[in-house]
Design a protein around this motif. Structure first.
Motif, mmCIF file in Angstrom:
data_model
loop_
_atom_site.group_PDB
_atom_site.id
_atom_site.type_symbol
_atom_site.label_atom_id
_atom_site.label_comp_id
_atom_site.label_asym_id
_atom_site.label_seq_id
_atom_site.Cartn_x
_atom_site.Cartn_y
_atom_site.Cartn_z
ATOM 1 N N ILE A 66 -21.365 -49.303 13.285
ATOM 2 C CA ILE A 66 -22.408 -49.284 12.255
ATOM 3 C C ILE A 66 -21.819 -48.640 11.011
ATOM 4 O O ILE A 66 -21.333 -47.513 11.055
ATOM 5 N N LEU A 67 -21.851 -49.362 9.908
ATOM 6 C CA LEU A 67 -21.337 -48.849 8.641
ATOM 7 C C LEU A 67 -22.438 -48.070 7.916
ATOM 8 O O LEU A 67 -23.544 -48.569 7.755
ATOM 9 N N GLN A 68 -22.126 -46.860 7.503
ATOM 10 C CA GLN A 68 -23.117 -46.035 6.809
ATOM 11 C C GLN A 68 -23.478 -46.626 5.454
ATOM 12 O O GLN A 68 -24.615 -46.514 5.002
ATOM 13 N N GLY A 69 -22.511 -47.272 4.792
ATOM 14 C CA GLY A 69 -22.759 -47.886 3.490
ATOM 15 C C GLY A 69 -22.622 -46.900 2.343
ATOM 16 O O GLY A 69 -22.328 -45.717 2.540
ATOM 17 N N LEU A 70 -22.865 -47.389 1.153
ATOM 18 C CA LEU A 70 -22.739 -46.551 -0.040
ATOM 19 C C LEU A 70 -23.926 -45.616 -0.235
ATOM 20 O O LEU A 70 -23.788 -44.525 -0.765
ATOM 21 N N THR A 71 -25.117 -46.071 0.171
ATOM 22 C CA THR A 71 -26.315 -45.257 -0.015
ATOM 23 C C THR A 71 -27.324 -45.559 1.082
ATOM 24 O O THR A 71 -27.341 -46.661 1.630
ATOM 25 N N ASP A 72 -28.128 -44.567 1.424
ATOM 26 C CA ASP A 72 -29.209 -44.783 2.399
ATOM 27 C C ASP A 72 -30.571 -44.856 1.705
ATOM 28 O O ASP A 72 -31.611 -44.808 2.358
ATOM 29 N N ARG A 73 -30.563 -45.004 0.373
ATOM 30 C CA ARG A 73 -31.816 -45.102 -0.381
ATOM 31 C C ARG A 73 -32.188 -46.573 -0.533
ATOM 32 O O ARG A 73 -31.498 -47.336 -1.219
#
Length: 325
Positions: free
Chosen positions: A29-36
């Motif tokens: 699972i990639l956290q990504g650039l932002t969780d917003r």
């Protein structure tokens, strides 16, 4: 530090070698650039725009060089290969990033993750050495102009480019091969793509040999490429300063200013990434620098070479005139 953090001097932690009780990870699972959530769609369109400009710009440079006979020189041969590397480099990361912006869960398979890591390493290493070869080409053109056609013959240019890709594939095969041997007991990658450092944090086996290999190979790459570029430009600058006429200095400087700008941007951002303390206060800056050198630099290179190069401008005008008028 990250790549250049202190290497463990003692034996690997035995507890990390006990992997038999851990299940095999089949996906990450990639956290990504932002969780917003409110930023996902704007970021999607932003990076879609960057990727489209990157594709059009680099394909345009390659096509322009192929269509214009007066650009069939070593300098533009290397530039077309740099554009190809940038094209592939961006395509390894950005499409998957775009999908993740519009997906509920940023899942990537184990095979997909290792493939992304492999090709990312191939093209980032190739980028370093291609810029190095281009610096050497400018050194020969300015400091040894009478021997330029002999030194930078078609055969030599082909061997240099083949060597660039060979180093990329060899280095990537070594490092990815070591990562394939690791056992993983966690799935969440604290990054937006599969990069070797975040992946090492997920292993439940020893990363001692991986850390050693990454460290040695990173130091080797950095010393070889940066020293070659610096020495080449030191000789170039010295030679330019010895030219008596202002027109001659301007002409000599114009032939390498675009490449100098590209080298400065690439090495500046990568140096920030891998030579800074890995503390929490640097996390936001790290994400910005990482995005810059993985997605923005491949977009900027064709713009730098087209906007600052008279020969490219003339070739663009000639090609547009022939095709549309």
């Amino acid at each position: 530090m990250q790549f250049f953090s202190p290497i463990p001097t003692g034996p690997p932690n035995q507890s990390r070698m006990a992997t038999e009780n851990h299940s095999t990870v089949t996906e990450f699972i990639l956290q990504g650039l932002t969780d917003r959530p409110e930023l996902q769609l704007p970021l999607f369109f932003l990076f879609l725009g960057i990727y489209l400009v990157t594709m059009v710009g680099n394909l345009g440079v390659i096509t322009l060089i192929c269509l214009n006979a007066h650009l069939h020189t070593p300098m533009y041969y290397f530039l077309s290969n740099l554009s190809f590397v940038d094209l592939c480099y961006s395509s390894v990361i950005t499409p998957n990033m775009l999908v993740n912006f519009v997906s509920e869960k940023n899942i990537i398979s184990y095979a997909g993750c290792m493939s992304q890591l492999y090709f990312f390493l191939v093209f980032v290493i190739a980028e370093c050495y291609m810029l190095t070869v281009m610096a050497y080409d400018r050194y020969v053109a300015i400091c040894r102009p009478l021997f330029y056609n002999i030194i930078m013959s078609q055969g030599v240019c082909s061997l240099l480019v083949a060597g660039v890709y060979a180093i990329g594939f060899i280095g990537s095969t070594m490092e990815t091969g070591l990562m394939l041997k690791q056992s993983y007991c966690e799935q969440l990658i604290s990054y937006y793509f599969c990069e070797i450092l975040p992946l090492m944090k997920l292993t439940c086996s020893s990363t001692y040999h991986v850390e050693m290999t990454v460290f040695i190979f990173a130091v080797f790459n950095f010393i070889v490429t940066s020293s070659t570029v610096l020495i080449s430009y030191a000789f170039i600058l010295s030679n330019i300063l010895c030219i008596s006429t202002t027109e001659g200095k301007s002409k000599a400087f114009s032939t390498c200013s675009s490449h100098f700008a590209a080298v400065g941007i690439f090495y500046g951002t990568t140096a920030f990434m891998y030579f800074k303390p890995s503390t929490a206060s640097f996390l936001a800056q790290e994400n910005v620098a990482s995005v810059f050198y993985t997605t923005v630099i491949p977009m900027l290179n064709p713009l730098i070479y087209s906007l600052r190069n008279k020969e490219v401008k003339v070739a663009i005008q000639k090609t547009l005139r022939e095709k549309f008028f």
